[in-house]
Design a protein around this motif. Structure first.
Motif, mmCIF file in Angstrom:
data_model
loop_
_atom_site.group_PDB
_atom_site.id
_atom_site.type_symbol
_atom_site.label_atom_id
_atom_site.label_comp_id
_atom_site.label_asym_id
_atom_site.label_seq_id
_atom_site.Cartn_x
_atom_site.Cartn_y
_atom_site.Cartn_z
ATOM 1 N N LEU A 174 -71.983 53.989 15.482
ATOM 2 C CA LEU A 174 -72.032 55.489 14.451
ATOM 3 C C LEU A 174 -72.540 55.171 13.305
ATOM 4 O O LEU A 174 -72.735 56.273 12.181
ATOM 5 C CB LEU A 174 -70.817 55.907 14.314
ATOM 6 C CG LEU A 174 -70.100 55.977 15.938
ATOM 7 C CD1 LEU A 174 -68.166 56.546 15.514
ATOM 8 C CD2 LEU A 174 -70.546 56.960 16.416
ATOM 9 N N CYS A 216 -66.901 54.611 10.896
ATOM 10 C CA CYS A 216 -67.734 54.436 11.638
ATOM 11 C C CYS A 216 -67.255 53.288 12.585
ATOM 12 O O CYS A 216 -68.332 52.743 12.880
ATOM 13 C CB CYS A 216 -69.196 54.661 11.391
ATOM 14 S SG CYS A 216 -69.394 56.075 10.903
ATOM 15 N N GLY A 226 -65.128 59.263 14.086
ATOM 16 C CA GLY A 226 -65.955 59.184 15.207
ATOM 17 C C GLY A 226 -65.375 58.638 15.832
ATOM 18 O O GLY A 226 -64.929 57.294 15.465
ATOM 19 N N PRO A 248 -73.296 57.087 21.099
ATOM 20 C CA PRO A 248 -73.401 57.058 19.431
ATOM 21 C C PRO A 248 -74.194 57.799 18.097
ATOM 22 O O PRO A 248 -73.909 58.262 16.609
ATOM 23 C CB PRO A 248 -73.257 55.528 18.919
ATOM 24 C CG PRO A 248 -73.845 54.546 19.852
ATOM 25 C CD PRO A 248 -74.236 55.982 21.810
ATOM 26 N N GLY A 288 -72.443 60.398 16.186
ATOM 27 C CA GLY A 288 -72.792 60.181 15.177
ATOM 28 C C GLY A 288 -74.387 60.751 14.372
ATOM 29 O O GLY A 288 -73.714 61.587 13.083
#
Lengths: 380, 143
Positions: A39, A125, A149, A200, A204
């Motif tokens: 991420l 992350c 996330g 991701p 992300g």
């Protein structure tokens, strides 16, 4: 206004509702990104390109071969190097106007409150529950909004926590969604469950998008809602959630007013299988070599078993209930998986189903087998 | 949005959870659709393989059941050992717009969380406030 500023940011400067005012806010902002992995990589690249003022990247990991499937900022030559130092150099090449700092350290209960202060936004992350609860609580205690996330297999989640709302309150947080961590043994991360390499990048990038909106103060933020994306079915959903009465950060005064031992809270340090039901890798090797009657039951997915195995029957955990008849017999049953998490989880049910039978799980799984018995054993 | 669970429905749910304990269970919720929504009946999904499957056929049967019984089909329930009471994408993909998803999380024989979520058209989903749950807490308590 300098020409380079206009040139560099022109595509967002001309956006309706963005303009120079939003860009100035972005350029004056400071962001802490915790985690420079799956991420973190898209988050730091886009925030640097968008022109935040100060970007600090914290992570104590080094690049490993299995990272390269999804962490596209790194290459084969980077294996063994510290992620944040590599990232900082590459980010500086993308945009030298951003003050990029590398913090090659892990966020802990001891350092979190001092590290997190003075930032406008924190990006979570990370890839584990311990860090998630820690970052959530530290951001709450420091009054810093955060973007969250997470990823698992084909699914990703995203939300914004602790965002100041017009009524003076702050938006709900991680503990409003998940007041308690799952029981020890039910936590599965990407190293155990796998993750689609593009996921991701998707989540992300959405996290970076939320960050830009929060810092530039434009649009509607993803607060009080949890975004869910299923890449396998290309479906997305948004859950609107409310403050949870069991959130210990709520109340007057709230029960939780300082950071705690998050490993203990998540049950990481406690063993959830009695020692007498665990078998060490060396003991398993000895029993295999002695020719004693044992049945190895590998509970990983067939794709994992195909990659590498030490033999035995392969019945994935998800199918075990329907295939218990294949395991009839009196010989000792030894459950195996990659790290010992899935096998430990299945042990109590098998004990109930086959009372009196010798049943163990391989402590530490095949990773322990490689570390303690066969260093040349291929692992993933 | 609010949802209420009648005392009888709470007893039904607690009984199903006790029958399946320590396994998980799921099924359908029925009652009156108003303000608040009221759950009066709980029916476990049939032919469970894993103990937590809602199938399309099950939903069709639940619709028929609701018509036959002249009762509103309100949604689904999932009582899950150890998991959080937040719906997964799988729960949401199987739900129909307007349906409630009642999630009961339990651990070591005690309810740790109970939450309800309503799926709206367009794919968004909002949490519903649960008005009553005391009886469920009281009945499903094993140590």
């Amino acid at each position: 206004m300098k020409e380079e500023f206009i040139q560099r940011y022109s595509r967002q400067l001309i956006l309706p509702g963005f303009g120079t005012e939003a860009q100035k806010k972005l350029s004056a902002s400071s962001v802490l990104v915790i985690g420079a992995g799956g991420l973190g990589v898209p988050v730091i690249q886009y925030l640097t390109a968008a022109g935040v003022g100060r970007l600090v990247v914290a992570d104590d990991d080094v690049v490993e071969l299995h990272n390269l499937q999804r962490q596209v900022l790194y290459g084969r030559d980077d294996i063994g190097s510290n992620k944040v130092e590599l990232a900082a150099r590459r980010l500086q090449a993308i945009n030298p106007h951003v003050r990029v700092e590398a913090w090659p350290e892990r966020i802990t209960s001891q350092n979190a409150l001092s590290l997190l202060k003075d930032f406008d936004l924190v990006m979570d992350c990370t890839d584990n529950l311990v860090s998630r609860y820690l970052i959530n609580d530290a951001c709450f205690l420091n009054d810093v909004p955060m973007v969250y996330g997470s990823l698992f297999q084909y699914e990703g989640q995203l939300s914004v926590f602790h965002l100041p709302l017009p009524d003076g309150s702050r938006s709900p947080n991680y503990r409003d969604l998940f007041p308690l961590p799952p029981p020890p043994g039910q936590m599965t991360d990407c190293s155990e469950g796998g993750v689609l390499g593009t996921l991701p990048g998707i989540i992300g990038t959405l996290m970076a998008s939320e960050a830009v909106k929060i810092l530039a103060r434009i649009g509607e933020q993803m607060h009080s809602r949890l975004f869910l994306f299923d890449a396998l079915r290309f479906k997305s959903r948004a859950l609107r959630f409310a403050p949870h009465p069991k959130n210990p950060l709520r109340g007057n005064p709230p029960p939780l007013r300082q950071l705690i031992d998050y490993e203990a809270f998540c049950g990481i340090s406690e063993s959830f299988v009695p020692a007498e039901e665990e078998m060490e890798a060396r003991e398993l090797r000895d029993r295999m070599q002695s020719g004693s009657k044992i049945t190895l039951l590998d509970v990983r997915e067939p794709g994992e078993y195909e990659l590498t195995s030490i033999g035995g029957i392969n019945i994935p955990a998800s199918q075990l209930k329907e295939k218990l008849s294949l395991l009839k017999g009196q010989e000792a049953l030894i459950l195996i998986c990659r790290s010992g998490i899935r096998s430990a989880r299945l042990l109590p049910d098998l004990k109930v189903h086959f009372p009196g039978r010798e049943i163990y799980h391989l402590r530490g799984g095949l990773l322990a087998w490689k570390a303690e018995v066969d260093p040349g054993f291929p692992m993933y | 949005m609010e949802i209420s669970i009648s005392y009888e429905a709470q007893k039904m749910l607690a009984r199903k959870m006790l029958d399946r304990h320590p396994g998980s269970c799921c099924g359908f919720i029925f009652g009156k659709d108003g303000l608040p929504r009221l759950i009066t009946r709980i029916v476990e999904a049939e032919n469970l393989q894993s103990g937590e499957e809602i199938t399309p056929a099950g939903i069709v049967n639940a619709n028929r059941y609701a018509e036959d019984e002249d009762i509103a089909f309100l949604g689904t329930f999932h009582a899950v050992n150890g998991h959080c009471a937040v719906p997964s994408t799988q729960h949401l993909l199987k739900a129909l717009p307007g349906h409630s998803i009642l999630l009961v999380s339990f651990r070591k024989g005690k309810i740790t969380d109970i939450r309800s979520w309503r799926l709206q058209s367009g794919g968004s989903c909002s949490e519903e406030k649960i008005v009553v749950q005391d009886a469920l807490d009281r009945i499903f308590k094993r140590t």
